[in-house]
Scaffold this active site. Structure first.
Site, short mmCIF file in Angstrom:
data_model
loop_
_atom_site.label_atom_id
_atom_site.label_comp_id
_atom_site.label_asym_id
_atom_site.label_seq_id
_atom_site.Cartn_x
_atom_site.Cartn_y
_atom_site.Cartn_z
N ARG B 176 66.71 43.63 51.17
CA ARG B 176 67.28 43.43 49.85
C ARG B 176 68.72 44.12 49.85
NH1 ARG B 176 63.40 46.24 45.85
NH2 ARG B 176 64.09 48.10 46.84
N SER B 268 29.59 27.24 47.50
CA SER B 268 29.85 25.90 48.19
C SER B 268 29.16 24.56 47.27
CB SER B 268 28.82 25.88 49.45
OG SER B 268 28.42 24.94 49.79
N LYS B 274 25.74 29.81 50.41
CA LYS B 274 27.11 30.02 51.16
C LYS B 274 27.96 31.08 50.22
CE LYS B 274 29.42 28.22 53.87
NZ LYS B 274 30.02 27.16 54.05
N ASN B 276 31.64 31.99 50.96
CA ASN B 276 32.67 31.85 51.78
C ASN B 276 33.60 32.78 51.67
OD1 ASN B 276 31.93 29.19 53.12
ND2 ASN B 276 32.35 28.01 51.34
N ARG B 307 80.73 23.09 55.14
CA ARG B 307 79.60 23.10 54.20
C ARG B 307 78.68 21.88 55.28
NH1 ARG B 307 80.69 22.11 48.65
NH2 ARG B 307 81.86 24.07 49.01
#
Lengths: 443, 443, 443, 443
Positions: B176, B268, B274, B276, B307
Site C-alpha cells: 500500500r 446437506s 451431515k 459440512n 499502451r
C-alpha cells in the site's frame, strides 16, 4: 465492466436466475421420471412440476442463503416444498443430492452456451469465407517472427481463420453430443435412496432432459467439466490469434486493414486522429480472462472421494465466467471481421516496401534452377547484403549484380519478381477450405 | 453466485459504480491540481470538481457505451462535460488520457481493497492468537504427508496461522505504501499537452489523491499491478492452506474440530447427519478462482509500446475479481476460525490411536542415549514392525521387546511415551509469535 | 532444448549436483551448530563436515533412489553415514528431517540464483542507461494500442526499461534479505528431538549458513516460496514487455531497430533476407514458460497439516525451472539491448509517415488556446477527416482548412508541427531515472 | 530431479536426441516425397535419406548452436548438407522451413508419447478392473466434503477410476488419429518454393510419415497443439484425483489402504514408523507441474501472422515437459494401485465409527415409508442430535427414541441399519463399467 469482456447473451444464459431455473428444471424432470418409474405418485410429480414452473424466487437471496450450507439447493428445495401442494412436499428432491441438481443444471447451461457459441462462430465462418473468396488474389506480405518472408494473399489468411472456426465448431458439436450428460448419483453415487429403481429413474431422467445417460455417476470425476473448460480456452486462444493478426495489420505504419466505417468506434479520449482496434483489443482481454478461468478448473480436478470440499464449488463460477469471456472474444472477433476494411493498396505497398526483398526466396528458387540451390541461396544473400548496405532496392541490387543478372532472362526476372507468380498452393488451400465450409453448410 | 465466492464488501469497493466514482475523483483531483499549477482557471476547476461530485450516472450504461471506444473514459468525460458549467467544459480531462484515469482509479480502489483485507486478516490474527494461547498445551498429532509423525499442540498450529496472517498483513501494508502510486503520463507518457507544467501538475495531483508520485509514468510497465495481483494470490493461497487444515481436521473419522454451534451451517440436502466444513470449502473455492485471476494478470504483463491492446484491459476485470475472491477466502477463514470448536479429547484419542506409535521418534531418541542413534533407530523400527505385524500397541510391543525394555528405566519409559514431554520448542515458538503479534498491536 | 530457454549459469546453480551439494552444506552446518550447542560431540561434527565436503555422489542415482521414499534425503543421509568416521555416524542428520534439509538447500540455491539475476539485470540497467542518455533526443512515435499517438523519444522508452530493471533489482534484494531464511523444525515443526536445545541450535545453524532465523519453522506455510516464485514471474513478465517492444520495433515495415552487427544471428532456414528478432523471441518463450511454473507454485500453496503430500514436492522442480527460465529471459533481453542498433532515420520517417497526423494533439492544443479545447478538438478531428478522406497529408489538410489556418501564425504552426517541441516532460523523466540509477550505483 | 516427477520412458521419447532424430526423419521423408513427385532427383533423395539416417550429432551442441538463429533446424540442415553426397546437397530441406520440420517432428514425438500413455493408462485399467471385481462388496464409507455420507463399496470407487482411465484412453486415441497431422507449408504457408507441386508433395509426405494431411498448413493456428496439451492436463488432473483418494484413504487414522508390501517404499528420514504415500505424493506433484505447462501453452496460442516470435518456441519445451510430467503422474498411480493393500476391516470399522450415523439416510428412507419424507427427515435429524449431544451411538439413540422405534419392525430396523442393504445401484454401475472395459478389450 461486464459489458466489455463478457457477452451479454452468454451472461444471460449463465445468470443466477437462469441457473436457478435450470435447477428447477432438473427437479421437475426428476419428479416426472420418478413418477414414470413408479417411485412417487403421479399427482405428486404433477404438483412438483407445477411448483418448479411457477415458483417465484430472488436468485440473489437464494445464493446468499446458500452461504450457510455451501449449496443453493437447500434453500431451493425448501422453496419448492413450500410452494408445492401438500401431498407432494414429501417427494421433492427425492433420492437425489445437491450435486446432482447443480451438476446437471450446469450441463444444461453449458449446452445452451455451446449452442450460442456454435452460432457465433458460424457467423465468423461466413465472414471469413467471404473474405477468403473476395481476397483470394489480394497480395500481401507473409510474415514470420514479424519479418516479411514471402508473399501470401489476404484470402489465404482469411481461409485459415475460416478453417479454425470450422474446426472449433466441430469440436464444440462433439462436446455437446458426447461429453455432456446427466449427473445423477444421490448422496454418494449409489442412488441408494431409490433402492433398485435407481437405473430406471436415471434413464428416464436423461430422457426427460434430452441428455445422454453416463455409464455411472461422474460426481467426483471431472473430465467432462475439464473437457468443456479447456475447449473454451482453446476457442478463446484461437480468437486471440485472429485478434493479434488484426491488431498488427491495423498498426499506423502498416495500415493494411482499418476497423470499418463506423467512425464512432475506436476513438481516443486524448488523440483526435486515433482509430483504435477496439474489437481486437477486447478480444485479447477476454481471451486472457477466459484462460485464467481454465487454469482454475484444471487445478481443481482432484476431487476428494465422493465430493470435493472446494474444488467442486470453484467450478460454478469459473464455468460461468469462462463461457461469458469466451463468447465475448468470439463476438468481438465477429464484429471486427464483419466491419473490417481491406486496404489492398497498402498491402501491395508494404509488400514492395523493401524494394522487392520479400521476393528473395523467389529469386533464389529461380537461380537454383541454373546454379543449384546452395549456390543460389548464397548468391541471393550476397545481393540482399548489397541492397541493405547500399540502401538500394533489392531488384536494383539484383540487376547490378554482374553474375546474377546474367543467369536469368528478362522474362524470368520479371516472373521471379512478381509476387502474384510466387503464391504456390495458395489457391488450392483456399479452395479446399471453402469446399469444406460449403460441404458442412449443406449438411 | 457472487455471494458464495466473493466478499460483498469487496465487491462493493470494486463495483462499477465505485469504479466510476474513483475515475471522477481522479478527474476532480486533476482539475484542482491543474488550477493550483495555473494550467486551468480556478473557476473551471471548481466547476469540474462540482460536476464530478454531483453528476449522476448509470455505470452499467456507461460501460456499455464504452464498448465502441474500448474505454469508459470517453463517455465519462462527455458526461462531466455536459454537466459542467459552460466555461469549464474546455478544461475537463485536460492533458491526460484514459489510461491515467483508469489506472489511477484502480490504484485508489486497490488501496481501499488492501485496507479492507488488512482489517479482515487482522481479525483472523486475533482469533488465531486466542487459539494459540488457549490451546498452547492441547496435544494433537503432527502429521506429515497425512501420516502421524510426532505430537504437536493445536496452539502451535494456530500460532503458525497467526504468523502467516501477521506476515501477509505486513506485505500488504508495504504494498500500500510503496507500490501504489498515481499513473499520470498523458497520451503516451510525456505529458506533452501540459508543456513544461507536467511535473508540477503530477506532484500536485499525487498530493490531492494522497498517493506517491512515481519517478515517471508506469503506463506500460505493469510491475506494480503484478505485485499487487501476486500478493493477492499469496494471500488466497495461504487461506487455502488454513482451509485444508480445517477440512482435514473436521473429517468424520478425525473429528478434532467441529464447525461450531451455529447448527444451521453445513447441512446437506440429502444426508440428515451431515455437518459440512462450509467455510473451509468456500475458502478453497475462492482461492482457486483468485489464483486463476493471477494467472491472467501475469500472462498479460507484456504491454506493447506505450499502451497494450488487450493486456491492459484484461487487468480491469481480473483485478476486481481477484480482490473479491481473495477477500472471500479471508472472510470464510475468519468465520471458520472464530466459530471453530476444538475437540481436544478426540485429538488425544487420535494421538493414541495407533497404540503410541506416534511416540516412536521419542523412544528412538531416548534409546539413542543408551545405544547410539543408528542402533536406536533400527531397534525402534523393529519394535514398530512387531506392533504392526502382531496388531498390538506400540508400547506393548516395546515392553515385550527383550532388549529395548531393559535399556530404559520405568520413569524413562513413561517419559518417552508421554507426548506432553516430547514437544521440544513448541512453547518457545508460540511465545515468539504471540510476542510479535502483541508488539505489532502496540504500534 | 535447455540451451534455448534456460540460462546455463542458472541451470548450473540449480543442477542436481549443486542441489545435493547444498543439502550437504545444510547437514554440515547443522553438525557444526549442534556441536557448538553441545548437542553432539565436536569430533562427530568434524567428521560429518568432512564427510559432507568429501563424499562423492552420483546425483542422478541419488534422485532415482529417492523415488522409493519420495525424498532424496534418505539416500543422502545413508551416503554421509557410510562415508563418515565410525563414531560420527550416530549424529548425522540429528534432530532434523528431510524437509529442513531440502527447504534450506533450496533457500541457499535461491540466494545464489537471486544474486545471479541481480547481476544480469544490472547489466541491462547499464545498457538501458546508455540508450536513455544517447537517445534522449531521438524522436519516434509513441504508440498506444499499436496506433501512433504523440511523439516520444527512444531515450524515454529506454529510461522506462531502466526504471523497470532498477525496480526489479530492488525487489530481488529485499527478497534476498527479508524472505529467505532457514527452515528448521524437525519431524513436525517442534524440534522435539533436540529437547530444550532446539532454539539454540536453530540460531547457530542460521549463523553457520548466513541466513536469517525465522520466528518459527515455516515448513507448511509457503508464503516465502510463493513470494520468490511470483517475483520471478514478475521479472519474466517485465522482460516479455521489453521483448514485445523490440519485436514490434524490428518489424520489416517499421525497422526502427535492428538486431545488431552480428550477422550470424537471426537467419532463416528458408528465407535469404530474414533477420529474425531471435533474442526477443527467446525472451518471450522463456517468460511464458516461467509464468507457467509460477502457476504451478501458487496452486500448490495449500500444504496439508505439517507437510504436504505433493504440493511441497512440486516446488522442487518448479523453482528450478522458474529460475532457469527467468534468467534466460533476462539474459536474452540483455543480449538484445546490448547489440541493438537504433535506426533513428526510420524512427523519424515513421513519425512523419502519415503526413504529420501524429501531431494532431499538438495542433489541437495550439488551437485550444485560441478557440477553447472542445472546439479545437472538433476542428482538429475535422482536419484529420479531410486528410484521411482526401488522402493528403495532415499538414496540407490543416493549411487548406480555411478556419484553422487563420487561427495560428506561421511560427505557431511550425512549432505545433514540430515533434521535438512537443515532448513535454520527456527530459525530466529521463533525468530522474538516470539520477536514480546513478544514486544506486554509488551505494 | 527428473527421476521424481518425469517418467524416464517419456523423457527418452522427448529427449533432445530423439527430437533431432524426428527432425531428421522429417527431412528424409520430405526428400523421398519430393523425389516421388519429381521435384528432386531420386539419387539426391537417396543420399539425403542416407545422410539423415547415418549422420552423427551432439544434440546439446546443436541446440546451443540454435541460440543464434532461434531454430535448431539451421545447424541441422548444415549438418545433413555436410554429410550428404555432393550432388544431393542442393536438395536438402527443399521447399520447406524450420517450422515444418519442428512442428512435424513434435507431432511424431507426441504420437509416440500418446502411445506410451495409452499403454500406461491401460495398465491402470487392468488393476482398477481387478479391484472393482474383487472389492465389489467391500463396504466402506462414501464421503462428501470429507464427511461420511452413505455406504459405498471400494469396488465402486475402483470402477470409477476404471471408467476414468477408459475414458481418457478413448480421448487419447481420438487425438492420435484426428488431431495429429503433418505441418507442411514452406516459408509462410503457401509452399511457393515448390511451385505447383506443393499439394502432391504434401500428400506423399503425409504418406511417408503415416500421418494425416490437413486441409491446409496449420503453422499459426495452434488448436492441434492446444488440444493435445489440454488433454494431457486432463489426464494429469484425473490422476491427481485418484492420488487424492489414495492419500486420504491412507491417513494414519483412516488406514483403509496401505501402500503395499514393498517395505522400502515410503520411509522417513526422521520418523521410524512412517509409511508415506509416496506414489500418490509424486502423482500430485507431477500433475501440478503438468498443469502449469498447460497454462503456458494456452497462453501462447495467439501466434502472430504466419509464425509467432516466442509463443511458438515456448511450446517446444512446454510440450516435452508436459508429456513427461503427465506420464509420471500416470505411472505413479499405476504403481500405487498395483501395490495397494485394501484393509477391509478398517473400512468396516470406520463405517461404523460413529455408531451407525452413516445409516441416517437409510433410516430416514425407511421411516419415510411410514410417515412421509419430510417428517422422516426431521425425526432422523432429531435422533442424530440426540446421539451427538448424549454421546451415544446412532442406533442406540434410534432405539431409545419413543416415536421412531415404534414405526419400524425389528427386521425393518435391522435392514435399515445394514450398510450392505443400502448400496442402491452399486452393483449395476460396477457391472456396466466392467462390461465396457471387457468390450473395449475385445476390440
Amino acid at each position: 465492466l461486464d459489458a466489455l469482456f463478457r457477452d451479454p447473451e452468454m451472461v444471460a444464459i449463465f445468470s443466477p436466475d437462469a441457473t436457478v431455473r435450470r435447477m428447477l428444471k432438473f427437479e421437475a424432470a426428476l419428479a416426472r421420471a420418478e413418477a414414470r418409474a413408479g417411485v412417487i405418485p403421479v399427482t405428486a410429480a404433477t404438483a412438483i412440476v407445477t411448483a418448479c414452473e411457477t415458483v417465484t424466487f430472488d436468485a440473489g437471496e437464494l445464493f446468499r442463503d446458500a452461504v450457510s450450507s455451501g449449496t443453493p439447493v437447500i434453500p431451493l428445495v425448501r422453496l419448492i416444498t413450500e410452494h408445492a401442494a401438500n401431498d407432494a412436499t414429501a417427494f421433492v428432491h427425492m433420492g437425489t443430492t445437491s450435486q446432482d441438481t447443480i451438476d446437471t443444471a450446469i450441463v444444461l447451461l453449458m449446452r445452451d452456451g455451446i449452442n450460442l457459441l456454435v452460432a457465433s462462430l458460424g457467423k465468423i465462418s461466413i465472414e471469413a469465407a467471404r473474405l477468403a473468396r473476395d481476397h483470394r488474389h489480394t497480395l500481401m506480405a507473409g510474415r514470420t517472427l514479424l519479418q516479411q518472408a514471402v508473399p501470401i494473399t489476404f484470402g489465404l489468411k482469411a481461409a485459415r481463420w475460416l478453417h479454425t472456426t470450422i474446426h472449433l465448431n466441430q469440436k464444440l458439436i462433439t462436446l455437446r453430443t458426447e461429453t455432456l450428460a446427466i449427473q445423477f448419483g444421490g448422496a454418494a453415487g449409489t442412488l441408494a435412496a431409490l433402492g433398485a429403481k435407481g437405473p430406471e429413474v436415471a434413464t428416464l431422467l436423461a430422457e426427460e432432459l434430452d441428455l445422454p445417460e453416463p455409464l455411472l455417476p461422474w460426481h467426483a470425476e471431472r473430465e467432462r467439466i475439464a473437457e468443456v473448460a479447456t475447449t473454451m480456452g482453446i476457442v478463446a486462444g484461437s480468437m486471440a490469434k485472429i485478434a493479434a493478426d488484426l491488431t498488427l495489420l491495423q498498426q499506423s505504419e502498416i495500415a493494411e486493414i482499418s476497423p470499418g466505417s463506423d467512425s464512432s468506434r475506436g476513438g481516443s479520449s486524448a488523440i483526435p486522429q486515433k482509430r483504435n482496434p477496439v474489437d481486437a483489443t477486447l478480444t485479447t482481454a477476454a481471451a486472457r480472462l477466459a484462460i485464467g478461468d481454465v487454469t482454475a478448473i484444471l487445478n481443481s480436478m482432484a476431487h476428494a472421494h465422493e465430493r470435493a470440499p472446494g474444488e467442486w464449488q470453484a467450478e460454478w463460477e469459473a464455468i460461468a465466467n469462462l463461457f461469458s469471456h469466451t463468447a465475448s472474444a468470439v463476438n468481438h472477433v465477429q464484429t471486427a471481421i464483419k466491419n473490417l476494411v481491406v486496404n489492398d493498396s497498402n498491402m501491395r505497398t508494404n509488400l514492395n516496401s523493401s524494394g522487392g526483398i520479400v521476393m528473395a526466396e523467389s529469386i533464389s528458387t529461380a537461380l537454383a534452377e541454373k546454379i543449384g540451390r546452395q549456390d543460389a541461396f548464397r548468391l541471393t544473400q550476397e545481393i540482399v547484403q548489397t541492397a541493405v548496405s547500399e540502401g538500394i532496392g533489392f531488384r536494383d541490387a539484383f540487376e547490378s549484380n554482374p553474375r546474377a543478372s546474367l543467369l536469368l532472362t528478362t522474362s524470368e526476372i520479371n516472373r521471379a519478381f512478381n509476387p502474384a507468380a510466387y503464391l504456390g498452393s495458395t489457391d488450392v488451400f483456399i479452395d479446399r477450405v471453402l469446399a469444406n465450409f460449403d460441404a458442412l453448410k449443406d449438411q
